[in-house]
Design a protein around this motif. Structure first.
Motif, PDB file in Angstrom:
ATOM      1  N   THR A  83       0.885  -1.202  -0.101  1.00 30.28           N
ATOM      2  CA  THR A  83       0.018  -0.175   0.054  1.00 30.28           C
ATOM      3  C   THR A  83       0.869   1.264  -0.031  1.00 30.28           C
ATOM      4  OG1 THR A  83      -1.676  -1.132   1.125  1.00 30.28           O
ATOM      5  CG2 THR A  83      -1.761   1.323   1.093  1.00 30.28           C
ATOM      6  N   PHE A  84       2.016   1.431   0.764  1.00 27.61           N
ATOM      7  CA  PHE A  84       2.856   2.257   0.849  1.00 27.61           C
ATOM      8  C   PHE A  84       3.310   2.635  -0.497  1.00 27.61           C
ATOM      9  CE2 PHE A  84       6.772   4.417   2.009  1.00 27.61           C
ATOM     10  CZ  PHE A  84       6.485   5.516   2.413  1.00 27.61           C
ATOM     11  N   ILE A  85       3.837   1.453  -1.054  1.00 29.57           N
ATOM     12  CA  ILE A  85       4.472   1.636  -2.589  1.00 29.57           C
ATOM     13  C   ILE A  85       3.435   2.207  -3.478  1.00 29.57           C
ATOM     14  CG2 ILE A  85       5.167   0.349  -4.511  1.00 29.57           C
ATOM     15  CD1 ILE A  85       6.747  -1.406  -2.413  1.00 29.57           C
ATOM     16  N   SER A  86       2.088   1.805  -3.327  1.00 32.77           N
ATOM     17  CA  SER A  86       0.998   2.167  -4.297  1.00 32.77           C
ATOM     18  C   SER A  86       0.722   3.812  -4.105  1.00 32.77           C
ATOM     19  CB  SER A  86      -0.026   1.487  -3.952  1.00 32.77           C
ATOM     20  OG  SER A  86      -0.229   0.201  -4.170  1.00 32.77           O
ATOM     21  N   ILE A  87       1.053   4.388  -2.867  1.00 32.28           N
ATOM     22  CA  ILE A  87       0.918   5.633  -2.643  1.00 32.28           C
ATOM     23  C   ILE A  87       2.028   6.493  -3.340  1.00 32.28           C
ATOM     24  CG2 ILE A  87       0.979   7.464  -0.645  1.00 32.28           C
ATOM     25  CD1 ILE A  87      -0.239   5.554   1.053  1.00 32.28           C
ATOM     26  N   LEU A  88       3.099   5.961  -3.084  1.00 29.95           N
ATOM     27  CA  LEU A  88       4.242   6.718  -3.863  1.00 29.95           C
ATOM     28  C   LEU A  88       3.976   6.687  -5.266  1.00 29.95           C
ATOM     29  CD1 LEU A  88       7.234   5.106  -1.867  1.00 29.95           C
ATOM     30  CD2 LEU A  88       6.100   7.200  -1.458  1.00 29.95           C
ATOM     31  N   GLN A  89       3.648   5.683  -5.931  1.00 30.73           N
ATOM     32  CA  GLN A  89       3.405   5.473  -7.379  1.00 30.73           C
ATOM     33  C   GLN A  89       2.293   6.454  -7.807  1.00 30.73           C
ATOM     34  OE1 GLN A  89       2.739   1.445  -7.821  1.00 30.73           O
ATOM     35  NE2 GLN A  89       4.702   0.859  -8.313  1.00 30.73           N
ATOM     36  N   GLU A  90       1.214   6.419  -7.118  1.00 28.99           N
ATOM     37  CA  GLU A  90       0.216   7.300  -7.362  1.00 28.99           C
ATOM     38  C   GLU A  90       0.641   8.768  -7.297  1.00 28.99           C
ATOM     39  OE1 GLU A  90      -4.075   8.721  -5.232  1.00 28.99           O
ATOM     40  OE2 GLU A  90      -3.397   6.412  -5.200  1.00 28.99           O
ATOM     41  N   ASN A  91       1.277   9.143  -6.461  1.00 29.03           N
ATOM     42  CA  ASN A  91       1.795  10.681  -6.195  1.00 29.03           C
ATOM     43  C   ASN A  91       3.074  10.716  -7.084  1.00 29.03           C
ATOM     44  OD1 ASN A  91      -0.360  11.673  -4.568  1.00 29.03           O
ATOM     45  ND2 ASN A  91       0.241   9.927  -3.285  1.00 29.03           N
ATOM     46  N   ASP A  92       3.709   9.869  -7.528  1.00 26.76           N
ATOM     47  CA  ASP A  92       5.081  10.046  -8.337  1.00 26.76           C
ATOM     48  C   ASP A  92       5.982  10.530  -7.182  1.00 26.76           C
ATOM     49  OD1 ASP A  92       6.754   9.693 -10.126  1.00 26.76           O
ATOM     50  OD2 ASP A  92       6.598  11.669 -11.227  1.00 26.76           O
ATOM     51  N   TRP A  93       6.033   9.944  -6.032  1.00 29.23           N
ATOM     52  CA  TRP A  93       6.963  10.378  -5.056  1.00 29.23           C
ATOM     53  C   TRP A  93       8.327   9.417  -4.810  1.00 29.23           C
ATOM     54  CZ3 TRP A  93       2.765  11.188  -0.782  1.00 29.23           C
ATOM     55  CH2 TRP A  93       2.043  12.241  -0.946  1.00 29.23           C
ATOM     56  N   PHE A  94       8.952   8.986  -5.687  1.00 33.44           N
ATOM     57  CA  PHE A  94      10.137   8.058  -5.719  1.00 33.44           C
ATOM     58  C   PHE A  94      11.258   9.343  -6.059  1.00 33.44           C
ATOM     59  CE2 PHE A  94       7.184   4.847  -7.027  1.00 33.44           C
ATOM     60  CZ  PHE A  94       7.407   3.971  -6.026  1.00 33.44           C
ATOM     61  N   GLU A  95      12.281   8.825  -4.996  1.00 29.63           N
ATOM     62  CA  GLU A  95      13.647   9.687  -4.983  1.00 29.63           C
ATOM     63  C   GLU A  95      13.512  10.991  -5.092  1.00 29.63           C
ATOM     64  OE1 GLU A  95      15.989   8.513  -8.565  1.00 29.63           O
ATOM     65  OE2 GLU A  95      15.489   6.373  -8.344  1.00 29.63           O
ATOM     66  N   ILE A  96      12.711  11.206  -3.795  1.00 30.87           N
ATOM     67  CA  ILE A  96      12.027  12.738  -3.370  1.00 30.87           C
ATOM     68  C   ILE A  96      12.488  12.953  -1.956  1.00 30.87           C
ATOM     69  CG2 ILE A  96      10.384  13.221  -5.181  1.00 30.87           C
ATOM     70  CD1 ILE A  96       9.051  12.548  -1.754  1.00 30.87           C
ATOM     71  N   GLU A  97      12.539  14.101  -1.407  1.00 30.99           N
ATOM     72  CA  GLU A  97      12.527  14.281   0.192  1.00 30.99           C
ATOM     73  C   GLU A  97      11.423  14.001   0.924  1.00 30.99           C
ATOM     74  OE1 GLU A  97      14.014  18.044   0.385  1.00 30.99           O
ATOM     75  OE2 GLU A  97      16.048  17.565   0.443  1.00 30.99           O
ATOM     76  N   ALA A  98      11.504  13.252   1.933  1.00 24.97           N
ATOM     77  CA  ALA A  98      10.503  12.877   2.904  1.00 24.97           C
ATOM     78  C   ALA A  98      10.793  13.380   4.357  1.00 24.97           C
ATOM     79  CB  ALA A  98       9.957  11.494   2.590  1.00 24.97           C
ATOM     80  N   GLN A  99       9.912  13.162   5.135  1.00 27.96           N
ATOM     81  CA  GLN A  99      10.160  13.638   6.517  1.00 27.96           C
ATOM     82  C   GLN A  99       9.603  12.588   7.479  1.00 27.96           C
ATOM     83  OE1 GLN A  99       9.343  17.599   7.975  1.00 27.96           O
ATOM     84  NE2 GLN A  99      10.992  17.904   9.240  1.00 27.96           N
ATOM     85  N   THR A 100      10.218  12.338   8.619  1.00 32.08           N
ATOM     86  CA  THR A 100       9.893  11.428   9.587  1.00 32.08           C
ATOM     87  C   THR A 100      10.723  11.818  10.741  1.00 32.08           C
ATOM     88  OG1 THR A 100       8.950   9.324  10.515  1.00 32.08           O
ATOM     89  CG2 THR A 100      10.951   9.110   9.212  1.00 32.08           C
ATOM     90  N   PHE A 101      10.202  11.611  12.048  1.00 33.42           N
ATOM     91  CA  PHE A 101      10.955  11.590  13.289  1.00 33.42           C
ATOM     92  C   PHE A 101      10.929  10.320  14.110  1.00 33.42           C
ATOM     93  CE2 PHE A 101       9.268  16.152  12.805  1.00 33.42           C
ATOM     94  CZ  PHE A 101      10.313  16.647  12.218  1.00 33.42           C
ATOM     95  N   GLU A 102      10.336   9.323  13.560  1.00 31.25           N
ATOM     96  CA  GLU A 102      10.165   8.291  13.978  1.00 31.25           C
ATOM     97  C   GLU A 102      11.246   6.943  13.557  1.00 31.25           C
ATOM     98  OE1 GLU A 102       6.287   7.117  15.280  1.00 31.25           O
ATOM     99  OE2 GLU A 102       5.786   8.926  14.182  1.00 31.25           O
ATOM    100  N   LEU A 103      12.052   6.387  14.499  1.00 35.27           N
ATOM    101  CA  LEU A 103      13.249   5.590  13.608  1.00 35.27           C
ATOM    102  C   LEU A 103      12.580   4.424  13.192  1.00 35.27           C
ATOM    103  CD1 LEU A 103      15.867   5.780  16.581  1.00 35.27           C
ATOM    104  CD2 LEU A 103      15.877   6.610  14.235  1.00 35.27           C
ATOM    105  N   PRO A 104      11.552   3.485  13.722  1.00 36.00           N
ATOM    106  CA  PRO A 104      10.919   2.479  13.003  1.00 36.00           C
ATOM    107  C   PRO A 104      10.561   2.811  11.666  1.00 36.00           C
ATOM    108  CG  PRO A 104      10.301   2.560  15.222  1.00 36.00           C
ATOM    109  CD  PRO A 104      10.831   3.956  14.983  1.00 36.00           C
ATOM    110  N   LEU A 105       9.895   4.062  11.553  1.00 37.02           N
ATOM    111  CA  LEU A 105       9.477   4.314  10.050  1.00 37.02           C
ATOM    112  C   LEU A 105      10.236   4.823   9.040  1.00 37.02           C
ATOM    113  CD1 LEU A 105       6.304   6.353  11.362  1.00 37.02           C
ATOM    114  CD2 LEU A 105       6.461   3.884  10.732  1.00 37.02           C
ATOM    115  N   GLN A 106      11.655   4.790   9.340  1.00 33.83           N
ATOM    116  CA  GLN A 106      12.680   5.241   8.517  1.00 33.83           C
ATOM    117  C   GLN A 106      12.935   4.173   7.462  1.00 33.83           C
ATOM    118  OE1 GLN A 106      15.926   6.528  10.780  1.00 33.83           O
ATOM    119  NE2 GLN A 106      14.966   8.562  11.268  1.00 33.83           N
TER     120      GLN A 106
END
Length: 166
Positions: A83-106
């Motif tokens: 599902t996460f990959i599908s979200i990235l594909q739908e929004n064309d969010w590959f090889e871009i900058e993202a943000q998280t402050f939680e280590l398990p989600l990195q």
């Protein structure tokens, strides 16, 4: 003096019979018998139905979508990754900058080649939450997810990974 019409409810096996001073009698079949008349609700002035009890997770989903959110349900970790990959594909969010402050989600960001260390202009924020509020379809966050940042200082797009707790 004209008598006022009266309506009485009588339990009749698996249905309720509505009788009035008018000659016709209406029959409302139900899926199962109702224990008490107090659990009956009048809708649109003509029909008597039992109160519908919506599970909390469904209530949250309906309210969240009504507020403009998008809700995706995942059965397991593998489904979550897809599902996460599908979200990235739908929004064309590959090889871009993202943000998280939680280590398990990195790990989600690393696996999909997303830059997350010191991002200048992240396109989305990935986080968990403290809880989901079913009554109004909102999400409860704390400083664990946002650190010292205010919500308006974070990217406009937020992906929340929430776990169902029973």
């Amino acid at each position: 003096m004209v008598p006022k019409p009266s309506i009485s409810l009588k339990a009749d096996s698996e249905c309720f019979r509505v009788s009035s001073l008018e000659p016709e009698k209406l029959l409302f079949p139900l899926a199962r018998p109702i224990a008490s008349i107090s659990s009956i609700k009048m809708i649109a002035g003509d029909f008597f139905l039992p109160d519908k009890i919506v599970p909390l997770d469904e209530e949250f989903t309906l309210n969240f979508k009504n507020n403009g959110g998008k809700f995706l349900y995942c059965e397991n970790e593998e489904d979550l990754n897809e599902t996460f990959i599908s979200i990235l594909q739908e929004n064309d969010w590959f090889e871009i900058e993202a943000q998280t402050f939680e280590l398990p989600l990195q790990s989600y960001l690393i696996e999909n080649r997303l830059l997350y260390k010191n991002p200048v202009n992240p396109l989305f924020f990935l986080c968990n939450c403290e809880g989901l509020i079913s009554q109004d379809g909102s999400i409860l966050f704390s400083s664990k997810q946002f650190l010292h940042y205010k919500s308006n200082e974070l990217p406009k797009n937020i992906i929340v990974i929430a776990e169902q707790v029973r």
